[in-house]
Design a protein around this motif. Sequence first.
Motif, PDB file in Angstrom:
ATOM      1  N   PHE A   1       3.428  -2.084 -12.859  1.00  0.00           N
ATOM      2  CA  PHE A   1       4.232  -2.444 -11.690  1.00  0.00           C
ATOM      3  C   PHE A   1       5.047  -3.713 -11.924  1.00  0.00           C
ATOM      4  CE2 PHE A   1      -0.156  -3.849 -10.707  1.00  0.00           C
ATOM      5  CZ  PHE A   1       0.027  -5.228 -10.623  1.00  0.00           C
ATOM      6  N   CYS A   2       4.796  -4.393 -13.014  1.00  0.00           N
ATOM      7  CA  CYS A   2       5.583  -5.575 -13.396  1.00  0.00           C
ATOM      8  C   CYS A   2       6.732  -5.215 -14.336  1.00  0.00           C
ATOM      9  CB  CYS A   2       4.696  -6.614 -14.093  1.00  0.00           C
ATOM     10  SG  CYS A   2       3.477  -7.381 -13.023  1.00  0.00           S
ATOM     11  N   ARG A   3       6.889  -3.960 -14.649  1.00  0.00           N
ATOM     12  CA  ARG A   3       7.909  -3.519 -15.604  1.00  0.00           C
ATOM     13  C   ARG A   3       9.035  -2.789 -14.881  1.00  0.00           C
ATOM     14  NH1 ARG A   3       5.402  -3.265 -20.862  1.00  0.00           N
ATOM     15  NH2 ARG A   3       3.219  -3.881 -20.661  1.00  0.00           N
ATOM     16  N   VAL A   4      10.247  -3.107 -15.264  1.00  0.00           N
ATOM     17  CA  VAL A   4      11.406  -2.417 -14.694  1.00  0.00           C
ATOM     18  C   VAL A   4      11.721  -1.242 -15.617  1.00  0.00           C
ATOM     19  CG1 VAL A   4      13.820  -2.623 -14.002  1.00  0.00           C
ATOM     20  CG2 VAL A   4      12.252  -4.534 -13.642  1.00  0.00           C
ATOM     21  N   GLN A   5      11.142  -0.108 -15.254  1.00  0.00           N
ATOM     22  CA  GLN A   5      11.314   1.120 -16.023  1.00  0.00           C
ATOM     23  C   GLN A   5      11.606   2.257 -15.058  1.00  0.00           C
ATOM     24  OE1 GLN A   5       7.439   1.100 -17.914  1.00  0.00           O
ATOM     25  NE2 GLN A   5       8.306   0.297 -19.810  1.00  0.00           N
ATOM     26  N   ALA A   6      12.438   3.176 -15.499  1.00  0.00           N
ATOM     27  CA  ALA A   6      12.866   4.271 -14.631  1.00  0.00           C
ATOM     28  C   ALA A   6      11.692   5.063 -14.048  1.00  0.00           C
ATOM     29  CB  ALA A   6      13.815   5.196 -15.381  1.00  0.00           C
ATOM     30  N   ASP A   7      10.720   5.427 -14.881  1.00  0.00           N
ATOM     31  CA  ASP A   7       9.614   6.236 -14.370  1.00  0.00           C
ATOM     32  C   ASP A   7       8.763   5.475 -13.354  1.00  0.00           C
ATOM     33  OD1 ASP A   7       8.633   4.591 -16.452  1.00  0.00           O
ATOM     34  OD2 ASP A   7       7.070   6.021 -16.993  1.00  0.00           O
ATOM     35  N   THR A   8       8.538   4.205 -13.599  1.00  0.00           N
ATOM     36  CA  THR A   8       7.739   3.391 -12.674  1.00  0.00           C
ATOM     37  C   THR A   8       8.451   3.236 -11.335  1.00  0.00           C
ATOM     38  OG1 THR A   8       6.764   2.187 -14.520  1.00  0.00           O
ATOM     39  CG2 THR A   8       6.646   1.136 -12.363  1.00  0.00           C
ATOM     40  N   PHE A   9       9.738   2.949 -11.367  1.00  0.00           N
ATOM     41  CA  PHE A   9      10.472   2.754 -10.121  1.00  0.00           C
ATOM     42  C   PHE A   9      10.656   4.065  -9.360  1.00  0.00           C
ATOM     43  CE2 PHE A   9      10.730  -1.468 -11.260  1.00  0.00           C
ATOM     44  CZ  PHE A   9      11.429  -2.213 -10.323  1.00  0.00           C
TER      45      PHE A   9
ATOM     46  N   GLU B   1       0.815  -1.215   0.000  1.00  0.00           N
ATOM     47  CA  GLU B   1       0.000   0.000   0.000  1.00  0.00           C
ATOM     48  C   GLU B   1       0.850   1.267   0.000  1.00  0.00           C
ATOM     49  OE1 GLU B   1      -2.977  -0.078   3.056  1.00  0.00           O
ATOM     50  OE2 GLU B   1      -3.758  -1.996   2.377  1.00  0.00           O
ATOM     51  N   GLU B   2       2.115   1.132   0.375  1.00  0.00           N
ATOM     52  CA  GLU B   2       2.998   2.291   0.405  1.00  0.00           C
ATOM     53  C   GLU B   2       3.496   2.678  -0.977  1.00  0.00           C
ATOM     54  OE1 GLU B   2       6.135   1.780   3.257  1.00  0.00           O
ATOM     55  OE2 GLU B   2       4.729   0.976   4.738  1.00  0.00           O
ATOM     56  N   TYR B   3       3.584   1.725  -1.907  1.00  0.00           N
ATOM     57  CA  TYR B   3       4.128   2.059  -3.212  1.00  0.00           C
ATOM     58  C   TYR B   3       3.205   1.779  -4.395  1.00  0.00           C
ATOM     59  CZ  TYR B   3       5.764  -2.859  -3.182  1.00  0.00           C
ATOM     60  OH  TYR B   3       5.855  -4.219  -3.100  1.00  0.00           O
ATOM     61  N   LEU B   4       2.062   1.194  -4.153  1.00  0.00           N
ATOM     62  CA  LEU B   4       1.095   1.003  -5.235  1.00  0.00           C
ATOM     63  C   LEU B   4      -0.107   1.924  -5.019  1.00  0.00           C
ATOM     64  CD1 LEU B   4       0.952  -2.893  -5.682  1.00  0.00           C
ATOM     65  CD2 LEU B   4       2.164  -1.231  -7.103  1.00  0.00           C
ATOM     66  N   ILE B   5      -0.524   2.601  -6.072  1.00  0.00           N
ATOM     67  CA  ILE B   5      -1.733   3.403  -5.968  1.00  0.00           C
ATOM     68  C   ILE B   5      -2.908   2.440  -5.820  1.00  0.00           C
ATOM     69  CG2 ILE B   5      -0.753   5.350  -7.258  1.00  0.00           C
ATOM     70  CD1 ILE B   5      -2.377   4.392  -9.711  1.00  0.00           C
ATOM     71  N   PRO B   6      -4.039   2.887  -5.270  1.00  0.00           N
ATOM     72  CA  PRO B   6      -5.164   1.980  -5.010  1.00  0.00           C
ATOM     73  C   PRO B   6      -5.579   1.112  -6.206  1.00  0.00           C
ATOM     74  CG  PRO B   6      -5.559   4.053  -3.922  1.00  0.00           C
ATOM     75  CD  PRO B   6      -4.311   4.237  -4.750  1.00  0.00           C
ATOM     76  N   GLN B   7      -5.634   1.691  -7.387  1.00  0.00           N
ATOM     77  CA  GLN B   7      -6.024   0.904  -8.572  1.00  0.00           C
ATOM     78  C   GLN B   7      -5.000  -0.200  -8.866  1.00  0.00           C
ATOM     79  OE1 GLN B   7      -6.544   3.222 -12.123  1.00  0.00           O
ATOM     80  NE2 GLN B   7      -6.987   1.438 -13.380  1.00  0.00           N
ATOM     81  N   ASP B   8      -3.707   0.125  -8.760  1.00  0.00           N
ATOM     82  CA  ASP B   8      -2.662  -0.872  -8.986  1.00  0.00           C
ATOM     83  C   ASP B   8      -2.679  -1.945  -7.901  1.00  0.00           C
ATOM     84  OD1 ASP B   8      -1.822   0.336 -11.307  1.00  0.00           O
ATOM     85  OD2 ASP B   8      -0.041   1.267 -10.421  1.00  0.00           O
ATOM     86  N   LEU B   9      -2.956  -1.544  -6.671  1.00  0.00           N
ATOM     87  CA  LEU B   9      -3.043  -2.512  -5.578  1.00  0.00           C
ATOM     88  C   LEU B   9      -4.178  -3.497  -5.839  1.00  0.00           C
ATOM     89  CD1 LEU B   9      -2.142  -3.569  -2.818  1.00  0.00           C
ATOM     90  CD2 LEU B   9      -3.663  -1.868  -1.773  1.00  0.00           C
ATOM     91  N   GLN B  10      -5.315  -2.990  -6.281  1.00  0.00           N
ATOM     92  CA  GLN B  10      -6.450  -3.856  -6.593  1.00  0.00           C
ATOM     93  C   GLN B  10      -6.076  -4.832  -7.716  1.00  0.00           C
ATOM     94  OE1 GLN B  10      -9.971  -1.708  -7.792  1.00  0.00           O
ATOM     95  NE2 GLN B  10     -11.241  -3.537  -7.767  1.00  0.00           N
ATOM     96  N   THR B  11      -5.410  -4.333  -8.754  1.00  0.00           N
ATOM     97  CA  THR B  11      -4.968  -5.197  -9.860  1.00  0.00           C
ATOM     98  C   THR B  11      -3.994  -6.245  -9.345  1.00  0.00           C
ATOM     99  OG1 THR B  11      -5.279  -3.430 -11.474  1.00  0.00           O
ATOM    100  CG2 THR B  11      -3.811  -5.241 -12.102  1.00  0.00           C
ATOM    101  N   TYR B  12      -3.024  -5.804  -8.557  1.00  0.00           N
ATOM    102  CA  TYR B  12      -2.022  -6.718  -7.995  1.00  0.00           C
ATOM    103  C   TYR B  12      -2.706  -7.845  -7.228  1.00  0.00           C
ATOM    104  CZ  TYR B  12       2.054  -8.257  -5.282  1.00  0.00           C
ATOM    105  OH  TYR B  12       3.056  -8.996  -4.706  1.00  0.00           O
ATOM    106  N   LEU B  13      -3.586  -7.487  -6.319  1.00  0.00           N
ATOM    107  CA  LEU B  13      -4.246  -8.496  -5.485  1.00  0.00           C
ATOM    108  C   LEU B  13      -5.109  -9.440  -6.317  1.00  0.00           C
ATOM    109  CD1 LEU B  13      -5.166  -6.279  -2.401  1.00  0.00           C
ATOM    110  CD2 LEU B  13      -3.285  -7.945  -2.601  1.00  0.00           C
ATOM    111  N   SER B  14      -5.689  -8.930  -7.408  1.00  0.00           N
ATOM    112  CA  SER B  14      -6.508  -9.788  -8.267  1.00  0.00           C
ATOM    113  C   SER B  14      -5.655 -10.786  -9.051  1.00  0.00           C
ATOM    114  CB  SER B  14      -7.331  -8.945  -9.242  1.00  0.00           C
ATOM    115  OG  SER B  14      -6.523  -8.413 -10.279  1.00  0.00           O
ATOM    116  N   MET B  15      -4.358 -10.539  -9.122  1.00  0.00           N
ATOM    117  CA  MET B  15      -3.457 -11.411  -9.869  1.00  0.00           C
ATOM    118  C   MET B  15      -2.870 -12.533  -9.015  1.00  0.00           C
ATOM    119  SD  MET B  15      -1.509  -8.398 -12.030  1.00  0.00           S
ATOM    120  CE  MET B  15      -0.204  -9.444 -12.628  1.00  0.00           C
ATOM    121  N   VAL B  16      -3.060 -12.460  -7.708  1.00  0.00           N
ATOM    122  CA  VAL B  16      -2.459 -13.438  -6.799  1.00  0.00           C
ATOM    123  C   VAL B  16      -3.318 -14.704  -6.742  1.00  0.00           C
ATOM    124  CG1 VAL B  16      -1.653 -13.888  -4.454  1.00  0.00           C
ATOM    125  CG2 VAL B  16      -1.487 -11.572  -5.402  1.00  0.00           C
ATOM    126  N   GLY B  17      -2.710 -15.824  -7.111  1.00  0.00           N
ATOM    127  CA  GLY B  17      -3.405 -17.105  -7.037  1.00  0.00           C
ATOM    128  C   GLY B  17      -3.395 -17.649  -5.618  1.00  0.00           C
TER     129      GLY B  17
END
Length: 121
Positions: free
Chosen positions: A65-73, A25-41
Amino acid sequence: MANWQCISNCGACCYLEPSDRPDLEEYLIPQDLQTYLSMVGSDGWCIYFDRLKRQCSIYEQRPRFCRVQADTFFEMFGVEPEELNDFAIACCEEQIESIYGDRSLELLRFEQAINQQGSLD
């Protein structure tokens, strides 16, 4: 100097178990957090990671958040672009060791790849 690169047939970063990443929750925005959690089996692995082939089934459409890119990190972790290489290497080494072990073939292959790439520059 070593240069970060992803290695094929690894997928250590595809182990998404939220309890292993309590600061999501500290580094993912709410929408990304929701996507992340939906991807966990149920086993903690990404539902899009083909464990037999050891590859992402949505690689071209994977979330940012799955991409290693300067702007994302920078946005997620405050990592300056000039620090991305070292940061990404350290993250991968830690995750690979955590998933496969500190003497794993995956870690050996990763270290060989980043060191070989660095010697080519």
